[in-house]
Design a protein around this motif. Structure first.
Motif, PDB file in Angstrom:
ATOM      1  N   PRO A  31       0.825  -1.229   0.000  1.00 46.45           N
ATOM      2  CA  PRO A  31       0.000   0.000   0.000  1.00 46.45           C
ATOM      3  C   PRO A  31       0.848   1.263   0.000  1.00 46.45           C
ATOM      4  CG  PRO A  31       0.051  -0.963   2.191  1.00 46.45           C
ATOM      5  CD  PRO A  31       0.816  -1.905   1.305  1.00 46.45           C
ATOM      6  N   ILE A  32       0.261   2.320  -0.556  1.00 45.72           N
ATOM      7  CA  ILE A  32       0.811   3.669  -0.485  1.00 45.72           C
ATOM      8  C   ILE A  32      -0.098   4.459   0.452  1.00 45.72           C
ATOM      9  CG2 ILE A  32       1.329   5.777  -1.764  1.00 45.72           C
ATOM     10  CD1 ILE A  32       1.844   4.057  -4.201  1.00 45.72           C
ATOM     11  N   TYR A  33       0.425   4.875   1.592  1.00 48.17           N
ATOM     12  CA  TYR A  33      -0.378   5.505   2.623  1.00 48.17           C
ATOM     13  C   TYR A  33      -0.437   7.014   2.424  1.00 48.17           C
ATOM     14  CZ  TYR A  33      -0.291   1.101   5.209  1.00 48.17           C
ATOM     15  OH  TYR A  33      -0.456  -0.205   5.581  1.00 48.17           O
ATOM     16  N   GLY A  34      -1.605   7.568   2.686  1.00 49.24           N
ATOM     17  CA  GLY A  34      -1.770   9.012   2.688  1.00 49.24           C
ATOM     18  C   GLY A  34      -2.239   9.566   1.357  1.00 49.24           C
ATOM     19  N   GLU A  35      -3.174  10.509   1.437  1.00 46.11           N
ATOM     20  CA  GLU A  35      -3.699  11.126   0.214  1.00 46.11           C
ATOM     21  C   GLU A  35      -2.609  11.880  -0.533  1.00 46.11           C
ATOM     22  OE1 GLU A  35      -7.231  14.276  -1.112  1.00 46.11           O
ATOM     23  OE2 GLU A  35      -6.741  13.967   0.996  1.00 46.11           O
ATOM     24  N   VAL A  36      -1.686  12.511   0.177  1.00 40.19           N
ATOM     25  CA  VAL A  36      -0.618  13.267  -0.467  1.00 40.19           C
ATOM     26  C   VAL A  36       0.255  12.357  -1.316  1.00 40.19           C
ATOM     27  CG1 VAL A  36       1.458  14.621  -0.034  1.00 40.19           C
ATOM     28  CG2 VAL A  36      -0.610  15.082   1.269  1.00 40.19           C
ATOM     29  N   ASN A  37       0.590  11.180  -0.816  1.00 44.07           N
ATOM     30  CA  ASN A  37       1.416  10.248  -1.579  1.00 44.07           C
ATOM     31  C   ASN A  37       0.644   9.657  -2.757  1.00 44.07           C
ATOM     32  OD1 ASN A  37       3.696  10.543   0.095  1.00 44.07           O
ATOM     33  ND2 ASN A  37       2.849   9.098   1.568  1.00 44.07           N
ATOM     34  N   ILE A  38      -0.668   9.522  -2.619  1.00 39.77           N
ATOM     35  CA  ILE A  38      -1.486   9.083  -3.755  1.00 39.77           C
ATOM     36  C   ILE A  38      -1.458  10.149  -4.849  1.00 39.77           C
ATOM     37  CG2 ILE A  38      -3.825   8.502  -4.474  1.00 39.77           C
ATOM     38  CD1 ILE A  38      -4.288   7.327  -1.705  1.00 39.77           C
ATOM     39  N   LEU A  90       2.359  27.419   4.474  1.00 43.85           N
ATOM     40  CA  LEU A  90       1.874  27.384   3.091  1.00 43.85           C
ATOM     41  C   LEU A  90       1.864  28.786   2.492  1.00 43.85           C
ATOM     42  CD1 LEU A  90      -1.079  24.835   3.382  1.00 43.85           C
ATOM     43  CD2 LEU A  90       1.117  24.476   2.263  1.00 43.85           C
ATOM     44  N   ASP A  91       1.502  29.778   3.312  1.00 42.04           N
ATOM     45  CA  ASP A  91       1.487  31.152   2.813  1.00 42.04           C
ATOM     46  C   ASP A  91       2.896  31.604   2.418  1.00 42.04           C
ATOM     47  OD1 ASP A  91       0.126  33.826   2.467  1.00 42.04           O
ATOM     48  OD2 ASP A  91       1.610  34.342   4.006  1.00 42.04           O
ATOM     49  N   LYS A  92       3.902  31.199   3.185  1.00 40.19           N
ATOM     50  CA  LYS A  92       5.283  31.553   2.844  1.00 40.19           C
ATOM     51  C   LYS A  92       5.724  30.883   1.547  1.00 40.19           C
ATOM     52  CE  LYS A  92       6.850  32.357   7.599  1.00 40.19           C
ATOM     53  NZ  LYS A  92       7.807  31.923   8.669  1.00 40.19           N
ATOM     54  N   ARG A  93       5.258  29.638   1.322  1.00 44.87           N
ATOM     55  CA  ARG A  93       5.650  28.934   0.086  1.00 44.87           C
ATOM     56  C   ARG A  93       4.957  29.530  -1.133  1.00 44.87           C
ATOM     57  NH1 ARG A  93       9.952  27.342   2.183  1.00 44.87           N
ATOM     58  NH2 ARG A  93      10.380  26.894  -0.011  1.00 44.87           N
ATOM     59  N   LEU A  94       3.760  30.080  -0.938  1.00 45.36           N
ATOM     60  CA  LEU A  94       3.039  30.672  -2.069  1.00 45.36           C
ATOM     61  C   LEU A  94       3.698  31.975  -2.525  1.00 45.36           C
ATOM     62  CD1 LEU A  94       0.588  30.505  -3.958  1.00 45.36           C
ATOM     63  CD2 LEU A  94      -0.725  31.762  -2.233  1.00 45.36           C
ATOM     64  N   GLN A  95       4.137  32.782  -1.557  1.00 45.86           N
ATOM     65  CA  GLN A  95       4.783  34.058  -1.828  1.00 45.86           C
ATOM     66  C   GLN A  95       3.924  34.915  -2.768  1.00 45.86           C
ATOM     67  OE1 GLN A  95       8.725  33.061  -3.203  1.00 45.86           O
ATOM     68  NE2 GLN A  95       9.344  32.199  -1.241  1.00 45.86           N
ATOM     69  N   GLN A  96       4.505  35.379  -3.868  1.00 44.50           N
ATOM     70  CA  GLN A  96       3.780  36.238  -4.797  1.00 44.50           C
ATOM     71  C   GLN A  96       3.313  35.478  -6.048  1.00 44.50           C
ATOM     72  OE1 GLN A  96       3.019  39.330  -3.885  1.00 44.50           O
ATOM     73  NE2 GLN A  96       4.194  39.030  -1.982  1.00 44.50           N
ATOM     74  N   GLN A  97       3.376  34.141  -5.994  1.00 44.68           N
ATOM     75  CA  GLN A  97       2.996  33.348  -7.165  1.00 44.68           C
ATOM     76  C   GLN A  97       1.486  33.185  -7.236  1.00 44.68           C
ATOM     77  OE1 GLN A  97       6.655  30.243  -7.516  1.00 44.68           O
ATOM     78  NE2 GLN A  97       5.231  29.859  -5.890  1.00 44.68           N
ATOM     79  N   GLN A  98       1.002  32.896  -8.416  1.00 44.89           N
ATOM     80  CA  GLN A  98      -0.417  32.600  -8.571  1.00 44.89           C
ATOM     81  C   GLN A  98      -0.746  31.227  -8.016  1.00 44.89           C
ATOM     82  OE1 GLN A  98      -1.465  33.154 -12.710  1.00 44.89           O
ATOM     83  NE2 GLN A  98      -2.138  35.247 -12.296  1.00 44.89           N
ATOM     84  N   ASP A 118       7.395  19.227  -3.823  1.00 43.42           N
ATOM     85  CA  ASP A 118       7.459  18.152  -2.825  1.00 43.42           C
ATOM     86  C   ASP A 118       7.366  18.717  -1.409  1.00 43.42           C
ATOM     87  OD1 ASP A 118       7.503  15.598  -3.954  1.00 43.42           O
ATOM     88  OD2 ASP A 118       9.583  15.822  -4.597  1.00 43.42           O
ATOM     89  N   LEU A 119       7.982  19.854  -1.176  1.00 41.95           N
ATOM     90  CA  LEU A 119       7.933  20.471   0.148  1.00 41.95           C
ATOM     91  C   LEU A 119       6.509  20.904   0.499  1.00 41.95           C
ATOM     92  CD1 LEU A 119       9.353  21.537   2.658  1.00 41.95           C
ATOM     93  CD2 LEU A 119       9.886  23.631   1.406  1.00 41.95           C
ATOM     94  N   VAL A 120       5.787  21.461  -0.471  1.00 37.85           N
ATOM     95  CA  VAL A 120       4.399  21.864  -0.227  1.00 37.85           C
ATOM     96  C   VAL A 120       3.545  20.642   0.094  1.00 37.85           C
ATOM     97  CG1 VAL A 120       2.353  22.881  -1.279  1.00 37.85           C
ATOM     98  CG2 VAL A 120       4.583  23.947  -1.626  1.00 37.85           C
ATOM     99  N   LEU A 121       3.748  19.554  -0.630  1.00 36.64           N
ATOM    100  CA  LEU A 121       2.991  18.329  -0.354  1.00 36.64           C
ATOM    101  C   LEU A 121       3.326  17.764   1.026  1.00 36.64           C
ATOM    102  CD1 LEU A 121       3.150  16.581  -3.855  1.00 36.64           C
ATOM    103  CD2 LEU A 121       1.185  17.707  -2.803  1.00 36.64           C
ATOM    104  N   ASP A 122       4.582  17.899   1.443  1.00 36.52           N
ATOM    105  CA  ASP A 122       4.957  17.457   2.790  1.00 36.52           C
ATOM    106  C   ASP A 122       4.250  18.285   3.858  1.00 36.52           C
ATOM    107  OD1 ASP A 122       6.609  15.497   1.803  1.00 36.52           O
ATOM    108  OD2 ASP A 122       8.422  16.725   1.883  1.00 36.52           O
ATOM    109  N   ILE A 123       4.108  19.593   3.618  1.00 39.96           N
ATOM    110  CA  ILE A 123       3.383  20.441   4.571  1.00 39.96           C
ATOM    111  C   ILE A 123       1.917  20.009   4.647  1.00 39.96           C
ATOM    112  CG2 ILE A 123       2.628  22.792   5.052  1.00 39.96           C
ATOM    113  CD1 ILE A 123       5.189  23.798   3.758  1.00 39.96           C
ATOM    114  N   CYS A 124       1.333  19.653   3.501  1.00 41.97           N
ATOM    115  CA  CYS A 124      -0.056  19.152   3.505  1.00 41.97           C
ATOM    116  C   CYS A 124      -0.170  17.873   4.319  1.00 41.97           C
ATOM    117  CB  CYS A 124      -0.523  18.914   2.071  1.00 41.97           C
ATOM    118  SG  CYS A 124      -0.657  20.392   1.065  1.00 41.97           S
TER     119      CYS A 124
END
Length: 296
Positions: free
Chosen positions: A186-193, A242-250, A217-223
């Motif tokens: 099995p692959i555990y976790g929705e993020v890994n799916i 998550l807000d820091k990772r988004l920064q000024q990007q869309q 990958d870092l954003v998915l790890d935070i999730c």
């Protein structure tokens, strides 16, 4: 020197008849006694025989190649010896044909990423999700039933590449996916799916070859950590990351939607304790843009 007699008795050995008889090419005494003209003609005959046999084998190989070409054409398989497909761009991962995957999930932890990916990939890739209820679940609840209805609303395009997903509502602790039909790995976790589906999905959502690979990958790890927070304070702390990772990007993957946005969007839906007050203006603006794609 002394002459030694053989220690083995003479046996009457019967040679097999199913093998080719090879002539002795060693320089034995009887071969030396053979005249040169006779030896030369015998060698020429042997060479001609071997050449004729080789020509026959090459002809049979050409006929076999033609038969394989006809079989390929009948199956609709490309006749090229080597072809650079999208699997080559994905590290050699074989994607056609893909094995059907099975996901076990609890109705309290609905994998909204399946619906988000199905909507986002509507014109690129088809995720055909069929749902079943395990005997350990007496009732899946209204939220899961609404989720099933929304999945059924997304049409399946047979002309697009497809992966079949069987979602089983089950009394399990973690959302798990089984991708191998022979081994229970099995692959555990929705993020890994999400990571797995991102590797076999459309090329537009594959991120391993991009410059933002580590960032996604870092954003998915935070999730993954967000879904396991036990207190509202720790949840808000993850939202700030998550807000820091988004920064000024869309989007979290830059100027275009990526699997990282799918992971964040699904995680926030699964966390009803996080309200608009906990989200920054940048995250609120991002959520509006992501909602147009995920349609949840």
């Amino acid at each position: 020197m002394y002459e030694l007699k053989t220690l083995l008795p003479q046996f009457d050995i019967k040679l097999p008849t199913c093998m080719y008889a090879l002539k002795n090419v060693s320089l034995a005494a009887d071969a030396l006694a053979t005249p040169a003209s006779t030896s030369s003609s015998s060698t020429c005959n042997d060479t001609a025989t071997v050449a004729a046999r080789q020509e026959k084998v090459l002809q049979q190989l050409e006929e076999l190649k033609a038969q394989l070409g006809q079989i390929r054409a009948g199956l609709g398989v490309c006749g090229k010896t080597y072809q650079h497909t999208t699997a080559f761009q994905n590290g050699g991962l074989k994607e056609i044909p893909l094995q059907d995957v099975v996901i076990n999930g609890h109705p309290n932890f609905i994998p909204y990423a399946l619906l988000a990916l199905k909507n986002a990939w509507r014109d690129l890739y088809t995720i055909d999700v069929k749902t079943f209820t395990h005997s350990t679940m007496a009732d899946i609840g209204p939220a899961a039933r609404e989720f099933e209805a929304n999945l059924a609303k997304v049409p399946v395009n047979p002309a697009l590449p497809k992966i079949n997903v069987t979602l089983i509502w089950k009394n399990c602790e973690h959302t798990e996916m089984i991708s191998s039909p022979t081994m229970y790995v099995p692959i555990y976790g929705e993020v890994n799916i999400i990571r797995y589906l991102g590797r076999v999905g459309p090329a537009e959502y594959r991120y391993e070859g991009s410059a933002l690979c580590n960032e996604i990958d870092l954003v998915l790890d935070i999730c993954y950590q967000l879904l396991r927070c036990n207190t509202h304070k720790t949840q808000v702390a993850m939202v700030r990351l998550l807000d820091k990772r988004l920064q000024q990007q869309q989007y979290f993957g830059g100027s275009q939607m990526s699997v990282a946005d799918i992971g964040v969007y699904s995680s926030l839906i699964r966390m009803p304790a996080i309200t608009d007050k906990d989200l920054t203006p940048a995250l609120l603006a991002w959520r509006k843009r992501a909602k147009l794609v995920a349609q949840i």
